[in-house]
Design an enzyme around this catalytic site. Structure first.
Site, short mmCIF file in Angstrom:
data_model
loop_
_atom_site.label_atom_id
_atom_site.label_comp_id
_atom_site.label_asym_id
_atom_site.label_seq_id
_atom_site.Cartn_x
_atom_site.Cartn_y
_atom_site.Cartn_z
N SER A 98 0.83 -1.20 0.00
CA SER A 98 0.00 0.00 0.00
C SER A 98 0.86 1.24 0.00
O SER A 98 1.99 1.25 0.52
CB SER A 98 -0.90 -0.01 1.24
OG SER A 98 -1.53 1.25 1.44
N TYR A 129 -1.57 0.25 10.00
CA TYR A 129 -1.75 -0.46 8.73
C TYR A 129 -0.52 -0.28 7.85
O TYR A 129 0.03 -1.25 7.30
CB TYR A 129 -3.00 0.06 8.03
CG TYR A 129 -3.24 -0.50 6.65
CD1 TYR A 129 -3.78 -1.77 6.48
CD2 TYR A 129 -2.94 0.26 5.52
CE1 TYR A 129 -4.01 -2.28 5.21
CE2 TYR A 129 -3.17 -0.25 4.25
CZ TYR A 129 -3.70 -1.52 4.09
OH TYR A 129 -3.92 -2.02 2.83
N LYS A 189 2.19 -3.17 6.55
CA LYS A 189 2.53 -3.39 5.14
C LYS A 189 4.02 -3.18 4.88
O LYS A 189 4.64 -3.92 4.10
CB LYS A 189 1.70 -2.46 4.25
CG LYS A 189 0.23 -2.83 4.16
CD LYS A 189 0.04 -4.16 3.47
CE LYS A 189 -1.42 -4.49 3.21
NZ LYS A 189 -1.61 -5.78 2.51
#
Length: 334
Positions: free
Chosen positions: A132, A156, A160
């Site tokens: 991402s 998040y 990643k």
């Protein structure tokens, strides 16, 4: 060829499955087996002539990854994750699924390759990992290149970024041949709103296109990086066939996309669906979402991906048209 899709019940996973079934091959090799896995039951692929298996499994459980790797798929698409907003709201769940699940998978592949009962059958699959643009954090240059350092400002993005490092190291050690693709925000996502902090980028287009109200939680001058679901599937297909020797040890790269403001999104909606659709967007500022979005990148220099043959949408009008054609049968209005 045996292809495994983890996260197959998600929007991108479903579209990737449909495309693979329709094509029947990947990189010139016939697809003879599909394994579709997710925490909710994936739909069985319609019209697939080969062997198909659907599995309802939780990747955060170590035995799940062992079971998936034992099938020795040739290409593994690792799409499974919980989204940004949910990972931020539930710290433990985010790390359990987004990080532990990824590590379990990579380690299971390594262990499968070390099996002493099959020394004459080396196992080194292609692994495509969806990362991402959340791996980057402010302050940003005008355009972010692949060389810009990863300093995520969310859990998040951190999960990643760690996944990217693991993919690079496991590839360097020869346990699998991996590529990590940093997806732009996928827009317009079909279906119902999810818990992603970025969900409003799709909501303010998807709902008005069918005559329903939508809420805008941020300022119209917020700028972001986008690609359509069509482009996302194209990225995955290309990543599954690309000669990864061209990447060297820089195994993670930014996907091409389109930089646009929320206001430009809305003007594109106005051009294609009229003032009546735009009037269905209601502004309700949300400080939490605004804070998260303020830490996201706005524009990218994706020349490396473009040179490697990845392609994305040219205009926001193209993104909206793709949604209308693929999800609305070519018709606007509810």
């Amino acid at each position: 060829m045996h292809i495994l899709i983890i996260g197959a019940a998600g929007m991108v996973g479903r579209k990737l499955t449909d495309k693979l079934v329709a094509e029947g091959h990947l990189g010139g090799k016939a697809i003879t087996q599909l394994t579709l896995a997710d925490v909710v039951a994936p739909a069985a692929p319609e019209g697939f002539p080969g062997k198909a298996e659907t599995l309802t499994v939780d990747l955060s459980a170590p035995e799940t990854a062992t079971r998936l790797a034992a099938g020795r798929p040739d290409v593994i698409y690792h799409l499974a994750a919980i989204v940004s907003g949910e990972a931020e709201a539930d710290f433990e769940k985010g790390y359990r699924i987004n990080l532990d699940g990824t590590r379990h998978l990579f380690e299971a592949i390594r262990q499968e390759g070390l099996r002493k009962d099959a020394p004459d059958q080396p196992y080194k699959p292609r692994v495509v990992f969806t990362s991402s643009i959340a791996v980057f954090g402010a302050p940003f240059p005008d355009k972010i290149g692949d060389e810009f350092f990863t300093a995520p400002l969310t859990s998040y993005g951190t999960q990643k970024a760690i996944g990217e490092l693991l993919l690079s190291d496991y590839s360097r050690r020869g346990f699998f041949d991996g590529i990590g693709i940093r997806l732009p925000t996928i827009c317009i996502r079909p279906g119902k709103p999810n818990k992603a902090a970025s969900g409003f980028f799709s909501n303010i287009l998807r709902e008005p296109l069918v005559g329903q109200e939508a809420v805008l939680p941020v300022s119209p001058d917020v700028r972001h990086w986008f690609a359509s679901p069509r482009s996302a599937v194209g990225f995955l297909l290309h990543a599954g066939t690309l000669d990864l020797a061209r990447l060297g040890w820089r195994r993670n790269l930014n996907m091409p996309g389109l930089s646009a403001t929320v206001g430009e999104e809305i003007e594109s909606l106005r051009r294609l669906a009229g003032d009546k659709a735009v009037a269905l967007i209601r502004t309700e500022p949300d400080e939490t979402i605004t804070r998260i979005v303020d830490g996201w990148a706005q524009d990218f220099d994706a020349r490396r991906a473009l040179e490697l043959g990845f392609k994305a949408d040219a205009t926001f009008d193209d993104i909206i048209r793709a949604h209308v054609e693929d999800e609305l049968g070519g018709r606007i209005g509810g």
